[in-house]
Design a protein around this motif. Structure first.
Motif, PDB file in Angstrom:
ATOM      1  N   PRO A   2       0.817  -1.230   0.000  1.00 44.89           N
ATOM      2  CA  PRO A   2       0.000   0.000   0.000  1.00 44.89           C
ATOM      3  C   PRO A   2       0.843   1.268   0.000  1.00 44.89           C
ATOM      4  O   PRO A   2       0.399   2.311  -0.472  1.00 44.89           O
ATOM      5  N   SER A   3       2.094   1.173   0.508  1.00 46.26           N
ATOM      6  CA  SER A   3       2.963   2.340   0.542  1.00 46.26           C
ATOM      7  C   SER A   3       3.591   2.633  -0.810  1.00 46.26           C
ATOM      8  O   SER A   3       4.295   3.628  -0.969  1.00 46.26           O
ATOM      9  N   GLY A   4       3.364   1.752  -1.772  1.00 49.05           N
ATOM     10  CA  GLY A   4       3.946   1.932  -3.088  1.00 49.05           C
ATOM     11  C   GLY A   4       5.244   1.163  -3.285  1.00 49.05           C
ATOM     12  O   GLY A   4       5.740   1.068  -4.416  1.00 49.05           O
ATOM     13  N   GLU A   5       5.788   0.602  -2.244  1.00 49.67           N
ATOM     14  CA  GLU A   5       7.023  -0.184  -2.353  1.00 49.67           C
ATOM     15  C   GLU A   5       6.689  -1.588  -2.863  1.00 49.67           C
ATOM     16  O   GLU A   5       5.562  -2.065  -2.753  1.00 49.67           O
ATOM     17  N   ARG A   6       7.701  -2.257  -3.371  1.00 48.16           N
ATOM     18  CA  ARG A   6       7.537  -3.638  -3.844  1.00 48.16           C
ATOM     19  C   ARG A   6       8.369  -4.565  -2.947  1.00 48.16           C
ATOM     20  O   ARG A   6       9.518  -4.238  -2.587  1.00 48.16           O
ATOM     21  N   ARG A   7       7.803  -5.691  -2.618  1.00 48.26           N
ATOM     22  CA  ARG A   7       8.466  -6.667  -1.750  1.00 48.26           C
ATOM     23  C   ARG A   7       8.491  -8.020  -2.439  1.00 48.26           C
ATOM     24  O   ARG A   7       7.481  -8.441  -3.030  1.00 48.26           O
ATOM     25  N   ASP A   8       9.655  -8.696  -2.348  1.00 52.46           N
ATOM     26  CA  ASP A   8       9.801 -10.004  -2.989  1.00 52.46           C
ATOM     27  C   ASP A   8       8.910 -11.032  -2.322  1.00 52.46           C
ATOM     28  O   ASP A   8       8.748 -11.041  -1.087  1.00 52.46           O
ATOM     29  N   ARG A   9       8.329 -11.881  -3.139  1.00 51.87           N
ATOM     30  CA  ARG A   9       7.610 -13.045  -2.604  1.00 51.87           C
ATOM     31  C   ARG A   9       8.659 -14.140  -2.378  1.00 51.87           C
ATOM     32  O   ARG A   9       8.930 -14.972  -3.235  1.00 51.87           O
TER      33      ARG A   9
END
Length: 458
Positions: free
Chosen positions: A52-59
Motif C-alpha cells: 500500500p505504501s507503493g514499495e515492492r516486496r519479494d515473494r
C-alpha cells in the motif's frame, strides 16, 4: 550446497526432510524462464508484490526448480499436509510451463491469501529461526545424547580403571554382597565408594544405584554387576592376547612351553607360554620374551590328548604350528615319551619343533629320587618336618621357637627340591637354640604324642 526442492518426489515431506532443506537453503530465482505451451512469457512481475505504501516486496516463498523447470511455494511444499484443494504450487511437480503462465496472475495472489499458506509460511519462518539458533528439537536431542554419552564414557573409564587396578594385583573383585555401602561388598565396589568421595560424577552415579537398591527398583543400566566385571576382564584379556600375538607374528619363530596342574576345583589347568625373540624399541638388539597365552582345561592325561590340545590351542589363536621351533615340557612320560609322548606326536607334524625337557624339573626329580634311596636322608628330613609340626601346631610353642631361633621354621616343599635349603638354614645356624626351645617346650602341658615326638627329636 543449496538444495533443489524439485528433487524431492514425495507428496508430503517428513519433518527431518523439511529441516534439511531449510538448513541447506534453496536455489535463487533464475533470471530467464522458459515459455509455456502457448509460447507465453513468464510473468516476472509476480515474483514481487506492491505494498500500500507503493514499495515492492519479494515473494520469498516463490522458488524456481531447474530440475523440473517449475515454480513452487517453498513453505507449502515443506509443511502442507492437507491433500484437499492443494494448489499446483505445493505439489511434487510444481507449476510448470505445461500450464499457462498467465493463469499465475490469479493463482499466486489467491494462494498467498489462503489460510493454509499463511500457516505454512509462519511454520517455515519459525522452524528456520530455531534451526539457525540451534534450538530445534533435534538439535537439543542430539546435544542431550552427546552429553549423556560423555557421562557414561567417563563412568565406564573409572570402572575400567578400578577393574584393572585390582586385576593387576591379583585381588578378588567380588564379595558376599552386591549392595552399595554393604559391609562385605568386595574390593571392586569398596574401591569405587572410596573414589566417589573425591569424584562428583561417580558419587552421583553410586547414589542413584544405592537408591534403586534400597527401593528394590531395577535401573536400566549401571555397569556395576558381576557380568559387567567379567565382560571388562574378558575385553582386557582379548586386548592383551592381541598384543602378544602381534609380537609373536613379528618374531615369526617361537617355542611353546606347556605345563598342567589341578586347581582348587580339581580341574587340570594346562598353561601355555610362548617364548620368542623380539627386536627392542631402539632396534639395536633382540630380547627374549616369554608371554602367557592361555590356560585351558585338560580332561586327558595321554600324550595324544595333550598333543591334540596343544595343536588346537595354537590354531585357535592363529599361530601356525609349522613356525614352532621348540617344545618345552616336564619329564612325564606322557609329555617326553619318544613314541607316544606329546612331543613326539608334535615332532611328527613339524620336524623343526625340537623338544627340550625342563632342566629344573629334571634336577628336582633327580634330587627327590636320590633322597628317597638314602635312609639317613629320609630320617633327617623327617625330623626337620616333625620339628616344624611341633612348634607350628601351637601359638605358645611358636613363640618359644621365635625366642630361641633367629630364623623362622618352614615346612618342607614336596614339589621343589631346591626350596628345602630355606628349611635347613634355621637348623644349621641355630641348632643350640633349637635344642633349648625343644627342652622348654617339654615343660608345657603336652599330649602324650607331642611329648613323645619332642623326646624323639631331641
Amino acid at each position: 550446497m543449496t538444495s533443489d526442492i524439485g528433487d524431492l518426489g514425495q507428496d508430503f515431506l517428513q519433518p527431518h526432510q523439511a529441516e534439511q532443506v531449510i538448513l541447506q537453503g534453496h536455489r535463487r530465482i533464475d533470471s530467464t524462464f522458459p515459455k509455456d505451451r502457448a509460447h507465453g512469457k513468464f510473468p516476472v512481475l509476480l515474483l514481487s508484490k506492491s505494498l500500500p505504501s507503493g514499495e515492492r516486496r519479494d515473494r520469498d516463498w516463490l522458488v524456481w526448480t531447474q530440475s523440473k523447470t517449475a515454480l513452487f511455494c517453498l513453505s507449502c511444499r515443506l509443511f502442507r499436509t492437507n491433500a484437499l484443494q492443494r494448489s499446483h504450487l505445493c505439489r511434487p511437480d510444481g507449476y510448470s510451463g505445461d500450464n499457462l503462465w498467465k493463469k499465475l496472475y490469479d493463482r499466486v495472489p489467491s494462494h498467498e491469501n489462503s489460510t493454509e499458506h499463511y500457516e505454512c509460511y509462519v511454520e517455515w519462518r519459525e522452524t528456520e529461526a530455531r534451526l539457525r539458533a540451534q534450538t530445534s528439537v533435534n538439535a537439543l536431542l542430539i546435544e542431550d545424547i552427546a552429553t549423556e554419552a560423555e557421562k557414561w564414557r567417563d563412568i565406564l573409564t573409572r570402572i575400567r580403571d578400578a577393574i584393572l587396578f585390582l586385576g593387576e594385583r591379583g585381588s578378588a573383585l567380588r564379595g558376599s554382597s552386591h549392595l552399595i555401602g554393604g559391609r562385605n561388598n568386595g574390593n571392586f565396589l569398596s574401591l569405587l565408594e572410596l573414589l566417589s568421595r573425591h569424584d562428583p560424577l561417580l558419587r552421583v552415579h553410586l547414589g542413584d544405584v544405592r537408591k534403586s537398591q534400597r527401593l528394590h527398583q531395577r535401573m536400566q543400566v549401571h555397569y556395576l554387576s558381576y557380568d559387567i566385571q567379567n565382560e571388562f576382564i574378558e575385553l582386557c584379556s582379548r586386548h592383551v592376547i592381541t598384543k602378544i600375538l602381534e609380537e609373536r607374528a613379528g618374531a615369526k619363530y617361537y617355542t611353546v612351553m606347556v605345563d598342567a596342574t589341578p586347581d582348587a576345583s580339581h580341574v587340570e589347568q594346562t598353561t601355555f607360554i610362548l617364548r620368542f625373540m623380539r627386536l627392542q624399541s631402539d632396534k639395536r638388539a633382540h630380547q627374549v620374551e616369554e608371554r602367557f597365552l592361555a590356560s585351558v582345561d585338560c580332561h586327558g592325561k595321554t600324550g595324544e590328548v595333550i598333543a591334540t590340545l596343544i595343536c588346537d590351542t595354537l590354531a585357535e589363536h592363529g599361530i601356525p604350528l609349522i613356525e614352532c621351533r621348540g617344545q618345552a615340557y616336564d619329564n612325564g612320560r606322557n609329555m617326553s615319551g619318544e613314541c607316544k609322548g606329546a612331543q613326539s606326536r608334535i615332532l611328527a607334524k613339524n620336524p623343526y619343533a625340537l623338544y627340550a625337557p625342563c632342566a629344573a624339573h629334571t634336577l628336582n626329580l633327580a634330587g627327590v629320587d636320590t633322597a628317597q634311596c638314602c635312609p639317613r636322608a629320609i630320617s633327617f628330613f623327617g625330623i626337620v618336618q616333625k620339628c616344624y609340626n611341633i612348634f607350628s601346631s601351637s601359638t605358645q610353642r611358636w613363640e618359644i621357637s621365635n625366642e630361641y631361633v633367629a630364623n623362622s621354621l618352614h615346612t618342607l616343599s614336596d614339589t621343589r627340591w631346591s626350596a628345602r635349603i630355606d628349611v635347613i638354614k634355621p637348623f644349621a645356624a641355630n641348632l643350640p637354640g633349637l635344642r633349648q626351645a625343644l627342652r622348654k617346650a617339654q615343660g608345657l602341658n603336652l599330649t602324650a604324642e607331642s611329648r613323645r615326638d619332642i623326646d624323639g627329636i631331641l
